[in-house]
Scaffold this motif. Structure first.
Motif, short mmCIF file in Angstrom:
data_model
loop_
_atom_site.label_atom_id
_atom_site.label_comp_id
_atom_site.label_asym_id
_atom_site.label_seq_id
_atom_site.Cartn_x
_atom_site.Cartn_y
_atom_site.Cartn_z
N PRO A 256 0.68 -1.28 -0.01
CA PRO A 256 0.07 -0.03 -0.03
C PRO A 256 0.85 1.34 0.04
N TRP A 257 2.18 1.45 0.78
CA TRP A 257 2.77 2.56 0.56
C TRP A 257 3.40 2.66 -0.84
N GLY A 258 3.61 1.80 -1.42
CA GLY A 258 3.98 2.04 -2.93
C GLY A 258 2.92 2.32 -3.87
N LEU A 259 1.74 2.05 -3.65
CA LEU A 259 0.41 2.34 -4.12
C LEU A 259 0.31 4.02 -3.87
N GLY A 260 0.51 4.31 -2.74
CA GLY A 260 0.24 5.71 -2.29
C GLY A 260 1.30 6.50 -3.07
N LEU A 261 2.55 6.24 -3.00
CA LEU A 261 3.78 6.85 -3.88
C LEU A 261 3.26 7.01 -5.34
N LEU A 262 2.85 5.86 -5.80
CA LEU A 262 2.31 5.94 -7.24
C LEU A 262 0.98 6.83 -7.69
N ARG A 263 0.27 7.17 -6.67
CA ARG A 263 -0.94 7.77 -6.85
C ARG A 263 -0.54 9.25 -6.62
N ALA A 264 0.29 9.68 -5.86
CA ALA A 264 1.03 10.87 -5.74
C ALA A 264 1.66 11.58 -6.60
N ALA A 265 2.44 10.68 -7.17
CA ALA A 265 3.67 11.01 -8.29
C ALA A 265 3.04 11.99 -9.30
N PRO A 266 1.95 11.59 -9.97
CA PRO A 266 1.36 12.41 -10.96
C PRO A 266 1.11 13.98 -10.46
N ALA A 267 0.35 14.01 -9.33
CA ALA A 267 -0.01 15.22 -8.75
C ALA A 267 1.13 16.05 -8.38
N VAL A 268 2.37 15.61 -7.72
CA VAL A 268 3.40 16.04 -7.41
C VAL A 268 4.22 16.67 -8.82
N GLY A 269 4.23 15.97 -9.81
CA GLY A 269 4.59 16.44 -11.18
C GLY A 269 3.82 17.54 -11.67
N ALA A 270 2.67 17.60 -11.58
CA ALA A 270 1.85 18.69 -12.05
C ALA A 270 2.02 19.93 -11.14
N LEU A 271 1.96 19.74 -9.76
CA LEU A 271 2.22 20.76 -8.92
C LEU A 271 3.44 21.52 -8.95
N LEU A 272 4.59 21.07 -9.22
CA LEU A 272 5.76 21.37 -9.54
C LEU A 272 6.09 22.41 -10.90
N MET A 273 5.23 21.68 -11.80
CA MET A 273 5.14 22.31 -13.23
C MET A 273 4.26 23.36 -13.34
N SER A 274 3.02 23.53 -12.39
CA SER A 274 2.38 24.67 -12.17
C SER A 274 2.96 25.63 -11.62
N LEU A 275 3.82 25.56 -10.40
CA LEU A 275 4.40 26.69 -9.95
C LEU A 275 5.37 27.23 -10.87
N TRP A 276 6.04 26.33 -11.70
CA TRP A 276 7.26 27.07 -12.84
C TRP A 276 6.35 27.80 -13.63
N LEU A 277 5.15 27.21 -14.39
CA LEU A 277 4.40 27.95 -15.17
C LEU A 277 3.86 29.17 -14.74
N ALA A 278 3.56 29.30 -13.45
CA ALA A 278 2.99 30.40 -12.88
C ALA A 278 4.21 31.72 -12.85
N ARG A 279 5.40 31.37 -13.10
CA ARG A 279 6.41 32.17 -12.94
C ARG A 279 7.03 32.57 -14.23
N HIS A 280 6.63 31.79 -15.44
CA HIS A 280 7.35 31.88 -16.55
C HIS A 280 5.91 32.00 -17.88
N THR A 281 6.19 32.90 -18.93
CA THR A 281 5.25 32.98 -19.91
C THR A 281 5.62 32.37 -21.00
#
Length: 410
Positions: A256-281
């Motif tokens: 289950p711990w691995g499943l939790g990491l797998l479920r979180a990975a796309p959201a973490v990637g999306a979050l970090l990319m959204s923060l980058w896009l918020a500062r760049h045009t």
């Protein structure tokens, strides 16, 4: 894309209305994610039937689809801020009732489902009004950055909200509902305080023509039709995340711990990319950037399909979330900027139907295909299908492929 931040004078957080909007989005996002965890646990604890968990999703899906077009019409006829505020008040009221009956020990499965349905109805009206309100809060040149920052609030809630809800559930579901209701009350307060300028809409009676005006508008705009339909088919085919439990247990041999990491990975990637896009045009070749990001989504799906190690699977899902965020920001900004203000509610409503349908049907398609040919072949087919869709859409929508800027010169 530009590698340098936009001028400080255009900083998003210098726009007070956007600040209120962003914090309201965070508060309601956390509240909803916590609510979702508590409702699922509570219903399963009461009935012990997996089918009832599906009924929770159905209670939200039905109003989101059936009421989308009328909600879009309402968003274009009335002040959008008030519609969002009214929706959040309804959601707070439903959560307050849920907290009351839970703390009183009088909760029943039917009561929970009825209240979830009421929240689904409120969200059906809230979504197109909130989406179409954002372009009025910031200048058009920084709308993509505003959308990325708004998306970061949603991604942060998706990552941390369920964990916080699960932690508070130890003290009982009633405690989770009280905290979630408080967050919705904060969101409603911020929305009540928010002020922005919008030309009063021209009132039109609700007829089939006006309700379906968003559909007709999209059909006449090749670029808008292209981005909305690209999202539909790409998500429909690339729904690998629905099969994560199979990959975690049978292929990656993790718990289950691995499943939790797998479920979180796309959201973490999306979050970090959204923060980058918020500062760049994004200043040029936005059409090709969008197609490249959807293709990257498909390639990341293929890497995940063939991976047999947890670290590579996590990296693939991280990239999948990041690529999806790039295309989502471009698609969302392009649709809003290509749509007149008096049509944004109805166009956003049609877009909501496409998004909800593709997410739900994408999970069903992935599960059905996996049951037929296996999880790995099903995911491979989804990744290849996404790449095929990108190639076809580049050929069928040449103006979208050649699009240089999000906001075309008049």
């Amino acid at each position: 894309m530009s590698d340098s931040p936009a001028p400080a004078g255009h900083a998003l957080f210098r726009h007070r209305a956007f600040v209120a909007f962003w914090f309201a989005r965070i508060a309601s996002g956390f509240g909803f994610q916590m609510l979702s965890v508590a409702v699922g646990w509570q219903v399963y604890a009461i009935t012990g039937r997996a089918l009832d968990l599906g009924l929770i999703g159905l209670a939200q899906f039905i109003p989101s689809v059936l009421l989308a077009l009328p909600a879009g019409h309402v968003a274009d006829q009335f002040e959008r801020r008030r519609i969002v505020l009214f929706g959040q008040i309804v959601e707070f009221s439903a959560i307050a009732v849920l907290a009351g009956v839970t703390l009183a020990g009088a909760v029943h499965e039917a009561t929970i489902l009825a209240l979830v349905f009421a929240i689904g109805v409120a969200k059906a009206f809230e979504f197109p009004a909130m989406q179409s309100m954002l372009p009025a809060l910031v200048p058009a040149p920084i709308l993509p950055r505003a959308m990325a920052m708004s998306a970061s609030a949603g991604q942060a809630a998706m990552i941390m909200g369920p964990a916080l809800g699960g932690f508070l559930y130890v003290a009982g579901p009633g405690v989770v509902y009280v905290v979630a209701g408080t967050l919705y009350l904060v969101a409603a307060g911020l929305m009540a305080w928010l002020r922005y300028e919008r030309t009063p809409p021209r009132r039109e009676p609700a007829t089939l023509k006006t309700v379906f005006a968003g559909v007709h508008f999209i059909r006449r705009r090749p670029d808008v039709l292209g981005v909305i339909s690209l999202d539909l088919f790409a998500v429909l085919l690339g729904g690998a995340t629905a099969l994560l439990p199979i990959f975690a247990r049978d292929i990656l041999h993790t718990g289950p711990w691995g499943l939790g990491l797998l479920r979180a990975a796309p959201a973490v990637g999306a979050l970090l990319m959204s923060l980058w896009l918020a500062r760049h045009t994004m200043q040029q070749r936005v059409g090709m950037i969008m197609f490249a990001s959807v293709a990257g989504f498909g390639l990341a799906t293929l890497v995940f399909a063939v991976s047999t190690t947890l670290w590579l699977s996590l990296a693939a899902l991280f990239a999948l979330g990041a690529f999806d965020m790039v295309s989502m920001v471009i698609r969302g900004a392009l649709v809003q900027l290509d749509t007149p203000d008096d049509m944004r509610g109805r166009v956003s409503a049609v877009n909501a139907i496409f998004i909800n349908t593709s997410n739900q049907l994408g999970e069903f398609e992935s599960g059905l295909l996996a049951a037929w040919v296996g999880a790995v072949p099903a995911t491979l087919i989804g990744g290849i299908g996404t790449l095929v869709v990108v190639a076809l859409w580049m050929a069928w929508f040449p103006s979208l492929r050649r699009r240089e800027q999000l906001q075309e010169p008049a």
